[in-house]
Design an enzyme around this catalytic site. Structure first.
Site, mmCIF file in Angstrom:
data_model
loop_
_atom_site.group_PDB
_atom_site.id
_atom_site.type_symbol
_atom_site.label_atom_id
_atom_site.label_comp_id
_atom_site.label_asym_id
_atom_site.label_seq_id
_atom_site.Cartn_x
_atom_site.Cartn_y
_atom_site.Cartn_z
ATOM 1 N N ASP A 24 59.980 4.541 9.875
ATOM 2 C CA ASP A 24 60.598 5.859 9.617
ATOM 3 C C ASP A 24 60.034 7.023 10.440
ATOM 4 O OD1 ASP A 24 61.782 4.233 7.759
ATOM 5 O OD2 ASP A 24 61.206 5.376 5.994
ATOM 6 N N LYS A 129 67.452 1.562 6.467
ATOM 7 C CA LYS A 129 67.170 1.080 5.109
ATOM 8 C C LYS A 129 67.498 2.155 4.077
ATOM 9 C CE LYS A 129 62.229 2.242 5.491
ATOM 10 N NZ LYS A 129 62.136 3.237 4.436
ATOM 11 N N CYS A 162 56.781 4.938 2.119
ATOM 12 C CA CYS A 162 57.534 3.843 2.746
ATOM 13 C C CYS A 162 56.643 2.794 3.405
ATOM 14 C CB CYS A 162 58.541 4.407 3.731
ATOM 15 S SG CYS A 162 59.875 5.288 2.877
#
Ligand code: TIU
Length: 220
Positions: A24, A129, A162
């Site tokens: 990310d 995702k 994450c």
């Protein structure tokens, strides 16, 4: 087996069978006006690790090892965004709302792009995702199984959200996981430090940690 000096002890992996997973590193978390900042966070500490993540990426590129980038992003119709996730935080702007970098946390919007310095090169995989973990509702597990990869190095943001969620998902699936200590960052310095500690506690209950330079040198 090649070995990387790590904590709580050395991390070994089969030659040629080590993948990098960069979590990310998208504008939504690293730049002002994205999801991270609408949640009330100072994004500057995250922007500061971009050169370190780039060194790690370049080390894997030079070694010819597989690279996977993830982005947290939802479909424009939000069909893959649980209402509970959208409602959380009670901020002025939420997931799907229009911000300075387009609709927040939506796949295809400018804010969902990886930061330019860390853009994926041809041949590298990008996984979009809908959750915090990169295995949930994605093809990541299938893709790793198909390539026979069981050893993963992790980088990206945020350490305790994450990155940690994905490492725990990977650990439960039997992957050996190493987190690059200085190629990950949190909006909360204490949370980062504690996450590194909890990953490698109890003999590496979730995995290993090592500095980027140590990892890159070992790959040479
Ligand atoms: N808010 C926060 O710390 N993180 C996220 O929402 N996503 C990721 O960590 N990528």
């Amino acid at each position: 087996m090649p070995v990387i000096a790590a904590q709580p002890y050395e991390f070994d992996y089969p030659a040629g069978k080590l993948a990098l997973v960069v979590i990310d590193m998208q504008r939504d978390f690293v730049e002002e006006g994205g999801f991270g900042s609408v949640l009330g966070n100072d994004v500057r500490p995250l922007a500061a690790i971009v050169p370190t993540v780039r060194r790690l990426l370049d080390g894997f590129r030079a070694a010819g090892l597989p690279i996977i980038h993830t982005r947290e992003g939802h479909r424009p119709d939000l069909a893959d965004c649980p209402p509970a996730k959208r409602a959380r935080g009670r901020g002025k702007l939420g997931i799907g709302d229009s911000g300075p970098m387009g609709r927040i946390l939506i796949d295809g919007e400018p804010g969902n792009d990886l930061v330019p310095e860390l853009a994926a090169l041809p041949g590298e995989t990008v996984i979009v995702k809908p959750g915090k973990g990169a295995f949930y509702a994605t093809r990541l597990g299938h893709l790793l199984e198909t390539q026979g990869i069981g050893h993963l190095v992790f980088a990206g943001v945020t350490t305790e959200v994450c990155v940690q969620t994905t490492m725990r998902e990977a650990n439960d699936r039997g992957y050996e996981c190493l987190l690059a200590e200085d190629a990950t960052e949190s909006y909360f310095p204490d949370f980062k430090a504690t996450t590194l500690a909890m990953i490698r506690a109890q003999g590496g209950i979730v995995g290993w940690t090592a500095p980027t330079d140590t990892i890159v040198k070992a790959l040479r």
